[in-house]
Scaffold this motif. Structure first.
Motif, short mmCIF file in Angstrom:
data_model
loop_
_atom_site.label_atom_id
_atom_site.label_comp_id
_atom_site.label_asym_id
_atom_site.label_seq_id
_atom_site.Cartn_x
_atom_site.Cartn_y
_atom_site.Cartn_z
N THR A 435 13.87 15.07 13.83
CA THR A 435 14.73 14.07 14.26
C THR A 435 14.69 12.72 12.93
OG1 THR A 435 12.48 12.62 14.71
CG2 THR A 435 13.43 13.24 15.86
N TYR A 436 14.79 11.79 13.07
CA TYR A 436 15.19 11.47 11.29
C TYR A 436 14.63 9.70 11.90
CZ TYR A 436 17.24 8.74 7.26
OH TYR A 436 16.92 7.33 6.21
N ASP A 437 13.39 9.68 10.92
CA ASP A 437 12.95 8.40 10.77
C ASP A 437 13.54 7.05 9.59
OD1 ASP A 437 10.59 6.12 10.65
OD2 ASP A 437 9.05 7.34 11.57
N LYS A 438 14.43 6.24 10.54
CA LYS A 438 15.19 5.54 9.29
C LYS A 438 13.75 4.58 8.69
CE LYS A 438 18.92 5.15 12.31
NZ LYS A 438 19.92 3.95 12.89
N SER A 439 12.66 4.37 9.43
CA SER A 439 11.22 2.81 9.11
C SER A 439 10.90 4.06 7.63
CB SER A 439 10.34 3.31 10.25
OG SER A 439 10.18 3.93 10.47
N ILE A 443 13.03 12.47 7.07
CA ILE A 443 13.45 13.87 8.11
C ILE A 443 11.54 14.23 8.56
CG2 ILE A 443 14.81 15.83 9.01
CD1 ILE A 443 16.86 15.83 7.27
N ARG A 444 11.49 13.66 9.84
CA ARG A 444 9.91 14.53 10.66
C ARG A 444 10.49 15.75 11.60
NH1 ARG A 444 6.17 11.39 11.38
NH2 ARG A 444 7.19 9.30 11.36
N VAL A 445 9.81 16.40 11.47
CA VAL A 445 9.66 18.41 11.61
C VAL A 445 8.60 18.41 12.27
CG1 VAL A 445 10.36 20.36 11.41
CG2 VAL A 445 11.76 18.88 9.82
N LYS A 446 8.64 18.64 13.57
CA LYS A 446 7.59 19.43 14.25
C LYS A 446 8.07 20.64 15.38
CE LYS A 446 3.76 19.00 16.76
NZ LYS A 446 4.25 20.57 17.84
N VAL A 447 8.95 21.78 14.12
CA VAL A 447 8.63 23.16 15.10
C VAL A 447 8.26 23.33 16.60
CG1 VAL A 447 9.06 25.53 15.11
CG2 VAL A 447 9.74 23.60 13.24
N PRO A 448 8.40 23.93 17.87
CA PRO A 448 8.79 24.16 19.03
C PRO A 448 7.85 25.40 18.57
CG PRO A 448 10.88 23.50 19.15
CD PRO A 448 10.43 23.78 17.29
N HIS A 457 12.51 15.05 2.53
CA HIS A 457 13.11 14.48 1.95
C HIS A 457 14.83 15.14 2.11
CE1 HIS A 457 15.08 11.12 -0.47
NE2 HIS A 457 14.34 12.06 -1.71
N PRO A 458 15.16 13.14 3.16
CA PRO A 458 16.98 14.02 3.71
C PRO A 458 17.73 14.52 1.87
CG PRO A 458 16.77 11.72 4.38
CD PRO A 458 15.48 12.21 3.18
N ALA A 459 17.71 14.38 1.14
CA ALA A 459 18.13 15.05 -0.02
C ALA A 459 18.27 16.65 -0.16
CB ALA A 459 18.01 13.75 -1.08
N THR A 460 16.40 16.20 -0.30
CA THR A 460 16.75 17.40 -0.65
C THR A 460 16.72 19.81 0.61
OG1 THR A 460 13.90 17.30 -0.94
CG2 THR A 460 13.97 19.84 -0.39
N VAL A 485 24.38 15.12 -4.84
CA VAL A 485 23.98 14.87 -3.36
C VAL A 485 23.12 13.83 -4.08
CG1 VAL A 485 22.08 15.04 -1.59
CG2 VAL A 485 23.55 16.89 -2.56
N PRO A 486 23.80 12.05 -3.84
CA PRO A 486 22.73 11.17 -4.29
C PRO A 486 21.74 11.23 -3.07
CG PRO A 486 24.21 10.27 -2.17
CD PRO A 486 24.71 11.76 -3.19
N GLU A 487 20.46 10.61 -4.10
CA GLU A 487 18.97 10.49 -3.73
C GLU A 487 18.75 9.54 -1.98
OE1 GLU A 487 16.03 11.47 -4.81
OE2 GLU A 487 17.45 12.86 -6.03
N ASP A 488 19.75 8.49 -1.75
CA ASP A 488 19.33 7.78 -0.12
C ASP A 488 20.56 8.46 0.48
OD1 ASP A 488 22.40 7.36 -1.97
OD2 ASP A 488 21.73 5.70 -1.76
N ILE A 489 20.92 10.01 0.65
CA ILE A 489 21.96 9.89 1.78
C ILE A 489 20.23 9.81 2.90
CG2 ILE A 489 20.65 12.64 1.00
CD1 ILE A 489 23.89 12.87 1.93
N GLU A 490 21.41 9.82 3.55
CA GLU A 490 20.76 9.53 5.44
C GLU A 490 22.10 11.12 6.04
OE1 GLU A 490 19.07 5.22 6.51
OE2 GLU A 490 19.53 5.01 4.75
N PRO A 491 20.87 10.90 6.88
CA PRO A 491 21.81 12.01 8.28
C PRO A 491 22.74 11.01 8.86
CG PRO A 491 19.90 12.07 9.03
CD PRO A 491 19.08 11.70 7.14
N GLU A 492 23.89 11.12 9.46
CA GLU A 492 24.54 10.42 10.57
C GLU A 492 23.71 11.16 11.95
OE1 GLU A 492 28.85 10.46 9.87
OE2 GLU A 492 28.80 8.68 8.21
N GLU A 493 23.98 11.92 12.29
CA GLU A 493 23.47 12.92 13.20
C GLU A 493 22.87 14.05 13.44
OE1 GLU A 493 25.58 13.54 18.06
OE2 GLU A 493 26.50 13.45 16.16
#
Length: 540
Positions: A435-439, A443-448, A457-460, A485-493
Motif C-alpha cells: 500500500t502507499y502511505d501518503k503521510s 510504499i508500505r510492504v507486508k508480504v503474505p 521509497h517510491p523512486a527506488t 525518475v524524480p525523487e518526489d514521484i508517487e504511485p497513482e494506484e
C-alpha cells in the motif's frame, strides 16, 4: 559539537546514513529493521530532526475511526453521539475469527438507527460472504452485547452479505471479472477421488449460502457429466456475445468439455490448453462467490496454463494413504508453491473403514499427514471408504445432497468452513500486502505469510523496474537512468496481481509489475531511526 550532514532528500537508506556518519567520524551500528513503527527523516539547515510514527496496522477494510465516522454520517439516529458510540463500543467486543479484528473495524455494521427515548436500536451486519460460517454467532452476540446497555429495550439485527469484489477484475477476461474466489482442487494423480471432492465441496459451499460454479478442467476424461444430473446437458453459446452459457444443477453453474457434445478429447496438449482457456474465460459465469476448478491430473502444460491464466485464490490437495500418491501430490504442492498459490487443506480420501467395531486402514496410513507435515499445510481432512460416496458419484447426485446429515457430509462441511475462512484471510493479506502511505510518502510492504513489514521509497521501486522498457532484454543494459525518475514521484494506484506481485501505475502512465520477491530485495527506508542516531544536542 560535530553535526552529521546528510543529503536533503527526506528518505534515507541505511547505507546512505552509514556513509555520511562515517565521514563525520560517528559510529553507526546496524540493527534489525523493526515493523512496529517507521521514521521519516529530513534535514533543515544543519539539524537532524527526528520524528516517529506508530505503525497504523490497518484492519481488513479500514480503521475504526473511518468506519465510525461513516456510520455516524449515514445513520438516521434519534439520539446524541454518546448513545451511538456506546452501541459501537459494545459491538466492537465481537471479534471476527477469520480477520482477528472486531466487526466494527471490519466495517460490518451498517444502517445504524437509534431511538434512545424508546430504547430501540436497529442495524444491519453486512458480511463479506453469504457462506460465512459464524454468521449465526454474529447475530446472537450482537443482540446480547447491545441488550446489555442499560437504556436499550429492543434490538433489531438483520443479516446481509456483500461479497468482496474480485481483486484483479480489471486485468481478467470479462467472464472471470465477477468471481470473488477461485479454488483449485488438485491431486496430480488420477483415481484418488479428486473430482468427488471438487463436486461435493462445491455443493457444500452452495448449501452454506454461496453462489458457486464448477469448472471441469479435465478435457481428456471429464467427470462432471457423470457426477451431476443437469436437465440441460449441452452448453449453449450466446450468438451475439460469442460467449458460453453454463448449464446448472441445483443452483450450481457447471461447465465441462463433456457438456460440449464432444465426449472426451483426442488432441495434443497445446490444443487442449486452448480449449480449456476458451471454456473458462468465455463463459458467462455471472457473479460467483466461489468457482471450484477440478484440475486434471499432472503438473504439465495444461496445469501451468490454468494457474497462470486464472488468479487462483487457493488450492485444496487430494491424496490417498499410499506412498505412491504422496510422491505425485508432492509435485503438485511444489508447483502451486512456485506459482504462489496457497494450499489451504489436504483431503486424504479412502483413508479407512469401520467394521466389527474396529477401524481398518487397507491402504496404510500417513500420506495426508506427511503432506501436511512436510509442506506446512494447515488443515487435514479424512474421508472414509463408503459405498454410498462412490455410488452417489455414479448416480449423478453428490453425496452431500443425497445425505446432507451423514458423516461424509459433516466432513465436507468442515472442509467448506475451512475454505471460506482461508480464502477470506488470503484476500485480506493480498489486498493489504503493498500500500502507499501518503503521510509518510512511502510504499508500505507486508508480504503474505511473512512477519516482515518495511517501507520503500517510491523512486527506488520505480528505478528497479526490470521490464523491457527499463532494461534491454538482449544486452541487459539499463535503459531507465537514475535521473529519469524524480525523487518526489508517487504511485497513482497499486493493485494486486495474483498472490505474487502488484501492479503499480505511475504518473507517466507506466504500469510496473513488482513481484513480492523483488520488493523484498530492494533498499529499504531506515526503520526505528532513533535506534541509529546519537542524541540531538540541546545547543549547537
Amino acid at each position: 559539537m560535530q553535526l552529521l550532514h546528510v543529503p536533503s532528500s527526506p528518505y534515507l537508506s541505511f547505507q546512505t546514513l552509514k556513509t555520511h556518519s562515517e565521514a563525520a567520524g560517528l559510529a553507526l551500528y546496524e540493527k534489525p529493521l523493526l515493523s512496529s513503527s517507521s521514521i521519516f527523516c529530513s534535514l533543515q539547515q544543519e539539524r537532524v530532526e527526528r520524528s516517529k510514527w506508530v505503525s497504523r496496522r490497518g484492519s481488513v477494510l479500514s480503521s475504526f475511526t473511518t468506519k465510525a465516522a461513516s456510520l455516524e454520517a449515514g445513520a438516521a439516529a434519534v439520539s446524541d453521539g454518546k448513545a451511538e458510540s456506546a452501541v459501537l463500543k459494545a459491538l466492537s467486543q465481537i471479534i471476527d475469527p477469520d480477520f482477528g479484528t472486531d466487526i466494527v473495524s471490519c466495517g460490518f455494521v451498517k444502517d445504524l438507527q437509534i431511538n434512545e427515548a424508546l430504547g430501540e436500536v436497529s442495524f444491519r451486519l453486512e458480511l463479506t460472504t453469504p457462506a460465512c460460517p459464524v454468521k449465526d454467532m454474529f447475530e446472537q452476540k450482537a443482540n446480547e452485547v447491545v441488550n446489555e446497555l442499560s437504556w436499550v429495550k429492543n434490538v433489531n439485527v438483520t443479516m446481509s452479505a456483500q461479497p468482496a469484489k474480485p481483486l484483479y477484475a480489471g486485468q481478467l477476461p470479462a467472464g472471470l471479472r465477477t468471481i470473488s474466489n477461485i479454488v483449485a482442487v488438485s491431486s496430480c494423480k488420477g483415481g484418488v477421488g479428486k473430482s468427488t471432492v471438487a463436486v461435493n465441496l462445491a455443493y457444500t459451499l452452495a448449501g452454506m449460502g454461496a453462489r458457486v460454479g464448477i469448472f471441469d478442467a479435465d478435457v481428456y476424461g471429464p467427470s462432471l457429466p457423470t457426477m451431476v444430473s443437469p436437465e440441460n446437458r449441452i452448453l449453449v453459446m450466446n450468438p451475439e456475445k460469442k460467449t458460453i452459457i453454463p448449464t446448472e444443477y441445483l443452483g450450481v453453474k457447471l461447465v465441462s468439455f463433456g457438456f460440449a457434445g464432444q465426449g472426451r478429447a483426442i488432441m495434443r496438449g497445446p490444443m487442449v490448453s486452448g480449449v480449456i482457456d476458451q471454456l473458462l474465460t468465455t463463459t458467462e459465469w455471472g457473479e460467483l462467490d466461489y468457482l471450484v476448478v477440478d484440475m486434471p491430473p499432472g503438473t504439465g502444460d495444461i496445469q501451468l496454463t490454468l494457474c497462470q491464466v486464472v488468479p487462483l485464490t487457493a488450492a485444496v490437495i487430494v491424496t490417498t494413504p499410499q506412498k505412491l500418491a504422496f510422491i505425485d501430490v508432492a509435485k503438485g504442492v511444489r508447483m502451486f508453491s512456485k506459482l504462489k498459490v496457497p494450499c489451504v487443506a489436504v483431503v486424504e480420501n479412502m483413508s479407512h473403514f469401520d467394521a466389527d467395531g474396529k477401524r481398518h486402514y487397507p491402504f496404510g496410513k500417513g500420506s495426508g499427514s506427511e503432506v501436511v507435515k512436510q509442506f506446512g499445510i494447515p488443515n487435514l481432512f479424512d474421508l472414509p471408504i463408503r459405498p454410498t460416496l462412490s455410488a452417489s458419484g455414479d448416480s449423478g447426485v453428490p453425496e452431500v445432497v443425497a445425505d446432507p446429515l451423514g458423516e461424509v457430509s459433516k466432513t465436507f462441511q468442515e472442509l467448506g468452513i475451512c475454505v471460506v475462512q482461508q480464502c477470506a484471510k488470503i484476500r485480506q493479506q493480498v489486498s493489504t500486502a503493498v500500500t502507499y502511505d501518503k503521510s509518510l510518502k512511502a510504499i508500505r510492504v507486508k508480504v503474505p505469510d511473512s512477519d516482515d513489514e518495511f517501507l520503500l521509497h517510491p523512486a527506488t521501486v520505480r528505478r528497479n523496474d526490470r521490464s523491457a522498457q527499463s532494461v534491454d532484454e538482449w544486452t541487459g543494459e539499463q535503459k531507465l537512468q537514475y535521473n529519469d525518475v524524480p525523487e518526489d514521484i508517487e504511485p497513482e494506484e497499486i493493485r494486486p496481481m495474483g498472490n505474487y506481485a502488484v501492479s503499480i501505475t505511475w504518473p507517466d502512465g507506466f504500469s510496473q509489475i513488482a513481484p513480492y520477491d523483488q520488493l523484498q530485495t530492494m533498499e529499504r527506508l531506515v526503520d526505528e531511526f532513533n535506534q541509529f542516531l546519537p542524541p540531538i544536542p540541546s545547543q549547537v
